[in-house]
Structure formats: structure tokens, C-alpha cells
Design a protein around this motif. Structure first.
Motif, short mmCIF file in Angstrom:
data_model
loop_
_atom_site.label_atom_id
_atom_site.label_comp_id
_atom_site.label_asym_id
_atom_site.label_seq_id
_atom_site.Cartn_x
_atom_site.Cartn_y
_atom_site.Cartn_z
N UNK A 125 0.83 -1.20 0.00
CA UNK A 125 0.00 0.00 0.00
C UNK A 125 0.87 1.25 0.00
N UNK A 126 1.95 1.26 0.78
CA UNK A 126 2.86 2.40 0.81
C UNK A 126 3.53 2.61 -0.54
N UNK A 127 3.93 1.52 -1.18
CA UNK A 127 4.55 1.63 -2.50
C UNK A 127 3.54 2.16 -3.51
N UNK A 128 2.32 1.66 -3.43
CA UNK A 128 1.26 2.12 -4.34
C UNK A 128 1.01 3.61 -4.14
N UNK A 129 1.02 4.07 -2.89
CA UNK A 129 0.81 5.49 -2.59
C UNK A 129 1.95 6.33 -3.16
N UNK A 130 3.18 5.86 -3.04
CA UNK A 130 4.32 6.60 -3.58
C UNK A 130 4.23 6.70 -5.10
N UNK A 131 3.82 5.61 -5.76
CA UNK A 131 3.65 5.64 -7.22
C UNK A 131 2.55 6.63 -7.59
N UNK A 158 1.68 9.30 -5.98
CA UNK A 158 2.23 10.65 -5.83
C UNK A 158 3.14 11.00 -7.00
N UNK A 159 3.93 10.02 -7.44
CA UNK A 159 4.84 10.25 -8.55
C UNK A 159 4.06 10.57 -9.83
N UNK A 160 3.04 9.79 -10.11
CA UNK A 160 2.22 10.02 -11.30
C UNK A 160 1.52 11.38 -11.19
N UNK A 161 0.97 11.68 -10.03
CA UNK A 161 0.28 12.95 -9.84
C UNK A 161 1.26 14.11 -10.02
N UNK A 162 2.46 14.00 -9.51
CA UNK A 162 3.45 15.08 -9.67
C UNK A 162 3.78 15.28 -11.13
N UNK A 163 3.95 14.19 -11.88
CA UNK A 163 4.23 14.31 -13.32
C UNK A 163 3.07 14.99 -14.03
N UNK A 164 1.84 14.59 -13.70
CA UNK A 164 0.67 15.21 -14.33
C UNK A 164 0.60 16.69 -13.98
N UNK A 165 0.97 17.06 -12.76
CA UNK A 165 0.94 18.47 -12.37
C UNK A 165 1.97 19.28 -13.17
N UNK A 189 9.25 28.16 -14.89
CA UNK A 189 10.49 27.45 -14.56
C UNK A 189 10.51 27.07 -13.07
N UNK A 190 10.07 28.00 -12.21
CA UNK A 190 10.03 27.72 -10.77
C UNK A 190 9.06 26.58 -10.48
N UNK A 191 7.91 26.60 -11.14
CA UNK A 191 6.92 25.53 -10.94
C UNK A 191 7.48 24.19 -11.39
N UNK A 192 8.09 24.18 -12.56
CA UNK A 192 8.66 22.94 -13.10
C UNK A 192 9.75 22.41 -12.17
N UNK A 193 10.60 23.29 -11.67
CA UNK A 193 11.67 22.86 -10.76
C UNK A 193 11.10 22.31 -9.45
N UNK A 194 10.05 22.95 -8.94
CA UNK A 194 9.41 22.45 -7.71
C UNK A 194 8.81 21.07 -7.94
N UNK A 228 11.58 13.78 -7.55
CA UNK A 228 12.79 13.15 -7.00
C UNK A 228 12.51 12.60 -5.60
N UNK A 229 11.82 13.39 -4.76
CA UNK A 229 11.50 12.93 -3.41
C UNK A 229 10.59 11.71 -3.42
N UNK A 230 9.57 11.74 -4.27
CA UNK A 230 8.65 10.60 -4.36
C UNK A 230 9.34 9.36 -4.93
N UNK A 231 10.24 9.57 -5.87
CA UNK A 231 11.00 8.45 -6.43
C UNK A 231 11.87 7.83 -5.34
N UNK A 232 12.49 8.64 -4.52
CA UNK A 232 13.32 8.13 -3.42
C UNK A 232 12.45 7.34 -2.43
#
Length: 193
Positions: A13-19, A21-28, A55-60, A66-70
Motif C-alpha cells: 500500500x505504501x509503495x502504491x501510494x508513492x507511485x 504521488x509520482x504520477x500525480x506530480x508528473x501530471x501536475x 520554470x520555478x513551478x517545473x523545478x518544484x 525526486x523525493x517521491x522516487x526516493x
């Protein structure tokens, strides 16, 4: 085995949640690029030094990715360690029983020779084979999320063990499968006789 199953389910479940978040961050990031290019720059996040609001949004968002991938990597390493060092045999199968993953468990050797084979034909004792297929069908149909059954397990090396077969629904994005946790109860079974 029940506690381990719960721990594996929590890690999954934790791994699924991290994935997620990663997908959501990419979509954002993608949506942010489209959205912020269509509105006034002053509506965006404050500009980075020498850069634009976009640029600031993209960097954030990249930092968030990166954090979600870690986190995902860490969660995966924990899950893998728990499964790989588990004394029970843990197998992931598709709806038909084809084995896609297996740990070493009580096999005493790699489960690699089992990959691609059919769980019911390779490991299930004849007396419980039909019951295990029925359990799998009910789980895949969504009639029950998990089930268990005691019965014989036939190992590739010729050993016959009395085992607890636990089946847990594994929902993937593109298909359903089953996580099988097969625990050797031979000693306990012999003591009961």
C-alpha cells in the motif's frame, strides 16, 4: 504468516501510494506547463532567480518527483527484503495461475525455474488443486479479497509438504492477479497426527 501478510499488504500500500504521488506530480508538471503558459505570468509561483514562474513551478515539481522516487525506491527495497527473506514461499500469479514472481522461501533454491509455469500444475497437490482454482476464480471475480486453505504442496525437488495456502487479491492497473503466501506447516501437521 498472518502478521507477515499484513506487513506485506501495508508495504504494498505504501509503495502504491508513492507511485500515485509520482504520477500525480508528473501530471501536475504537464498541466502546469499548459496552464501557466495560458495565463498571466503574475498568477504563477514567484520566479526563480533568473527564471520564469513556469520554470520555478517545473523545478518544484521535479523536486517533488525526486523525493517521491526516493520514497518509492525505499518502500520497494523494504518490501523486497521482507519477501525475499520470508521463510514462506511468496508467489505472484495472474488470474490463470501463471507464476510471474517467486521468492526462495522454503524451496531451498531460486524460484526462477517456476516463473512462467502454472501454480496449480507445478505445486498444488492433486487433492486441493480444484479448490485452489476455485479460490483463485472467486478472488479474481471480486467475490472475496483473500482466502486460505491447508493442503499438500509438491515441490520441484520431489518433497511433499503440508502447507497453508493463502491467496490475496493483487489489483494492478492493467489486470488482476493473486499473491500466494504458502507456509510450510509440516511439523505442526505431524504433531497433530
Amino acid at each position: 504468516a498472518v502478521q507477515l501478510t499484513t506487513e506485506v499488504r501495508n508495504l504494498r500500500s505504501g509503495a502504491r501510494e508513492a507511485v500515485d504521488h509520482l504520477v500525480m506530480a508528473h501530471e501536475q508538471v504537464v498541466l502546469g506547463e499548459v496552464f501557466y503558459s495560458a495565463i498571466a505570468p503574475e498568477a504563477a509561483v514567484p520566479p526563480a532567480a533568473g527564471g520564469s514562474q513556469l520554470h520555478a513551478l517545473v523545478e518544484a515539481q521535479r523536486q517533488l518527483i525526486r523525493e517521491n522516487t526516493a520514497r518509492l525506491h525505499y518502500s520497494w527495497e523494504i518490501w523486497r527484503s521482507v519477501v525475499e527473506h520470508n521463510p514462506a514461499l511468496v508467489l505472484l500469479t495472474d488470474a490463470s495461475g501463471e507464476i510471474h514472481y517467486g521468492n526462495r522461501g522454503f524451496l531451498g533454491a531460486s524460484a526462477l525455474p517456476l516463473i512462467g509455469g502454472n501454480l496449480f500444475e507445478l505445486l498444488a497437490g492433486p487433492a486441493i488443486r480444484a479448490d485452489l482454482r476455485a479460490i483463485a476464480a472467486r478472488i479474481i471475480a471480486g467475490e472475496q479479497p483473500e482466502a486460505s486453505l491447508e493442503g499438500e504442496c509438491h515441490l520441484p525437488d520431489g518433497r511433499r509438504l503440508h502447507c497453508l495456502w493463502q491467496a490475496i487479491h493483487l489489483q494492478r492497473q492493467d489486470s488482476s492477479g493473486i499473491t500466494w503466501v504458502i507456509s510450510d506447516l509440516s511439523r505442526e501437521h505431524s504433531a497433530r497426527l
